[in-house]
Design an enzyme around this catalytic site. Structure first.
Site: not given
Ligand code: AP5
Ligand code: MG
Length: 190
Positions: A14, A89, A128, A134, A146
């Site tokens: 994402k 979410r 990552r 992180r 997660r």
């Molecule tokens: P990346 O693009 O970073 O993945 P992402 O989908 O953004 O994954 P996240 O881990 O950020 O998602 P998340 O939902 O767990 O975390 P969030 O920050 O939202 O890609 C991952 C890796 O893969 C990178 O190294 C990238 O380079 C690589 N990659 C990408 N595409 C690739 C490809 N095609 N081929 C090869 N490699 C590739 O949330 C964190 C925390 O915040 C949650 O756990 C929760 O506690 C809280 N939170 C956030 N939003 C909410 C909400 N709405 N409600 C409640 N709690 C929330």
């Molecule tokens: Mg992300």
């Protein structure tokens, strides 16, 4: 205004894909994860509340993220729309989003969903962890929680948006460029 939900499990890509999407469609990128991480680094009361939950791989309360999103909707100007990354979410968040938008006669344009299998989630997050440092990527049991939380609380949104006729799934397996092209092909239609 366009309101896109960028959906997908942890590590689906994402954050990686958001940059080129906001550029092409002139959107404002709103990642609740990134907003929460800035609150944590700034040491705000909200950040302190969120830190323990995030570092255990649990969701923060719905009201917290809903408030953050609504205040951004009010303050951000001069964009064609919003790209919501990691929000909603839970079903409750999706309903709150619909209610927020309905106040102004608006609605979610589309849910763009990046899908990858669980094994790849672990592989990408492990990769990552060495780069971004992180806190919630460091421990396998937190990543596991997660993924579990995603399946239990977030996955039901697929049916929610499918029923609304707004669900567009994209295969997230492939190179970053391949996935980006698939997203553009789909989004160019909206
Ligand atoms: P990346 O693009 O970073 O993945 P992402 O989908 O953004 O994954 P996240 O881990 O950020 O998602 P998340 O939902 O767990 O975390 P969030 O920050 O939202 O890609 C991952 C890796 O893969 C990178 O190294 C990238 O380079 C690589 N990659 C990408 N595409 C690739 C490809 N095609 N081929 C090869 N490699 C590739 O949330 C964190 C925390 O915040 C949650 O756990 C929760 O506690 C809280 N939170 C956030 N939003 C909410 C909400 N709405 N409600 C409640 N709690 C929330
Ligand atoms: Mg992300």
């Amino acid at each position: 205004m366009k309101y896109y939900v960028l959906f997908g499990p942890p590590g689906a890509g994402k954050g990686t894909q958001a940059g080129s999407m906001v550029e092409r469609y002139q959107l404002c990128h709103l990642s609740t994860g990134e907003l929460l991480r800035s609150e944590i680094s700034a040491g705000t009361p909200l950040g302190l509340q969120a830190k323990t939950l995030i570092e255990a791989g649990n969701l923060v309360p719905d009201e917290v993220v809903e408030g953050m999103i609504e205040s951004k909707f009010r303050s951000v100007k001069n964009v064609k729309g919003f790209l919501l990354d990691g929000f909603p979410r839970t079903i409750a968040q999706a309903e709150a989003l619909d209610a927020m938008l309905a106040k102004n006669g608006e609605a979610v344009t589309a849910c763009v969903s990046l899908m990858i299998p669980d094994a790849l989630i672990h592989e990408r997050i492990a990769h990552r962890a060495n780069i971004e440092g992180r806190a919630d990527d460091a421990r396998p049991e937190v990543v596991e929680n997660r993924v579990k939380t995603y399946h239990a609380k977030t996955e039901p949104l697929i049916e929610f948006y499918r029923k609304a006729g707004r669900y567009h799934e994209i295969d997230g397996v492939g190179t970053i460029e391949e996935v980006r092209e698939r997203i553009f092909t789909e989004m160019d239609k909206f």
